[in-house]
Design an enzyme around this catalytic site. Sequence first.
Site, short mmCIF file in Angstrom:
data_model
loop_
_atom_site.label_atom_id
_atom_site.label_comp_id
_atom_site.label_asym_id
_atom_site.label_seq_id
_atom_site.Cartn_x
_atom_site.Cartn_y
_atom_site.Cartn_z
N CYS A 92 0.94 -1.27 -0.12
CA CYS A 92 -0.06 0.12 0.06
C CYS A 92 0.76 1.12 0.23
O CYS A 92 2.20 1.22 0.00
CB CYS A 92 -1.03 0.05 1.17
SG CYS A 92 -0.15 0.27 2.83
N GLU A 100 0.34 -0.71 15.51
CA GLU A 100 -0.61 0.47 15.46
C GLU A 100 -1.47 0.91 16.32
O GLU A 100 -1.34 2.12 16.62
CB GLU A 100 -1.30 0.25 13.89
CG GLU A 100 -2.08 1.62 13.62
CD GLU A 100 -3.07 1.43 12.32
OE1 GLU A 100 -4.09 2.03 12.41
OE2 GLU A 100 -2.88 0.50 11.57
N CYS A 134 -8.33 2.74 6.08
CA CYS A 134 -7.73 3.52 4.84
C CYS A 134 -8.24 3.06 3.58
O CYS A 134 -8.70 1.98 3.44
CB CYS A 134 -6.34 3.20 4.64
SG CYS A 134 -5.75 1.75 4.17
N SER A 146 0.52 -10.25 9.93
CA SER A 146 0.08 -9.31 9.51
C SER A 146 -1.45 -9.03 9.69
O SER A 146 -2.42 -9.96 8.96
CB SER A 146 0.42 -8.97 7.79
OG SER A 146 -0.34 -8.11 7.33
N SER A 163 1.70 -5.57 3.16
CA SER A 163 2.87 -5.49 3.22
C SER A 163 3.78 -6.55 2.54
O SER A 163 4.81 -6.78 3.18
CB SER A 163 3.34 -5.70 4.95
OG SER A 163 2.75 -6.70 5.42
#
Length: 583
Positions: free
Chosen positions: A12, A128, A192, A220, A264
């Site tokens: 991304c 995050e 997002c 992930s 990722s």
Amino acid sequence: MKVKVARTAGFCMGVRKALEAVLAATTEASATKETVYTYGPLIHNNQVLEVLEARGVRCLEELDGTDSGRIAIRAHGIPPQERRIIKEKGLKILDATCPRVAKVQGIIKKHALRGYEVVIVGDDNHAEVLGLKGFSNNRAHVVSKMEDVQTLPPMERVLVVAQTTQDEAIFNEIVEVLQKRFPEVIVRNTICDSTHNRQQEVRSLSKEVEAMVVVGGRHSANTRRLADIAMASGVPTFHVETADELDRKKLSAFRVVGVTAGASTPNWLISRVVRQLETIEPETAHPLPRILRRFFRFLMESNLYVAGGACCLGYATAVLEGVKPRGLAAAITFLYVFAMHVLNRYTDRAAHLNDPARAGFYERHLIPFAVAGIVSVLLAVGCAALMGLEVLFALVVMIALGLLYSIRIVPEIWLSAVRVSKLKDIPASKTVFVAGAWSAVIALLPKLYGGLHVRLSTICLLLVVFVLVFVRSAIFDLVDIQGDRFVGEETVPVVIGEKRTIKLLLHLILLMAILLTVVPLYGLFTFFSYLMLASCAYAIFCVYTYNRKLMRPDSLAFEALVESNFYFAGILALLYQVLAARL
């Protein structure tokens, strides 16, 4: 097996920017002998982290004992308290926080200062989320499912945000429950666009295929959610980190498989998985198409196809200049192009990243192809000797430059002043040198037969060949830009960027079209020059196909499309000669 790849699969924007920033820092730090660190894993992909480590990037879990160097803040962001500690230690900060994550941090900080309680929909232990909580002034509450809402304390004013990679369907369900429970709820959907698009595409792609393969790290969060969404869509789903984990036996039961990847996941891992899937034959497949596909794949991966294309381009240039094609010149062209592509494959550090299938092919057949490359060099030298000392000397120089391209030729003690140890370290060298080598062997070497016979038409011919091969090489460099950045390959796209490279290619093709139109008016080219304008149109179509992603850029089909322009030029030359003979 037919493979459908999601358009949004792979890096991304945030991950790409973070990696580019760190890679740029490693280049700068190499001159000052400075160490580049990342505070925690830069992204959630072990394979990428291994490549970064090979580039000298070190991952720190704690700051103790580190008082110098440059430290990159990971894409997931960190709490402000940890940033202050880094500054107090005197470390140089490289902020690689994803802009979307930074925006969420700002929203939380603003509302927390106004007295709002903050509900973060996400995974409590995710990097995050840990960073987001640091901006909440100790007012953060993390929920990951609807049942968690019932455990929240009474609150008057609530801000709801999402981990940027959260499942949008789950987020909306939790928001609905929160709005029913608390009197004042401000909702900011901070998922997002990249995450939203990937999740929607997985739901759509799952309806078109018999099975889904999701590529990316098991740790992930966004990759796991893609796998969950695919499974929830009702299709068999395989979550793999690398191509080695593919279950070929189970996958052989399907004819059409979809592939997506986490934010990722690098292109080379996706490409490797796709190439492996394409080699899996469904149980009901007919043997003849399988044999033809394998033969075509061999021609492409062995570089026999590209060497044949070089011969066709050489034939077209001879017809363009109105001279008789020479068999020895064609043999030299074929042998030289084949040998250089094969032998440089073994010294190309980016090969495993950009074209893992071909890299694996050459590893499996190391001895046969190494011998074939050396024999081709010797045969090319023998053919050149038959054409004269001038041709022989020129070819030996070209072979030497080709073989030395990836080998250090500047002593290490001079690097502080020169900063170039190999020819490949020169900016844009790979793209330019390939085009220059092809131009010399196709357009210049035949002119040295029996002495130097370079005329104005020869210079024009060199320009035509250079542009055609430059466009071909630059398109492949665009496809390989991600891997080239990781290993430091100096190609035109790496130096000037993707958009500028595309503009450059279009301008070069336009200039070549003008040259082909004007030169015949002065008698320097035959009227075949006007037929060659079709090759210009073909080249524009290849650039357009790449830019619009009409075909998967890393596929053998796209590679064949680009390489076939030289065959197209050769066919046009043959038609021209046949028609000219009849007229």
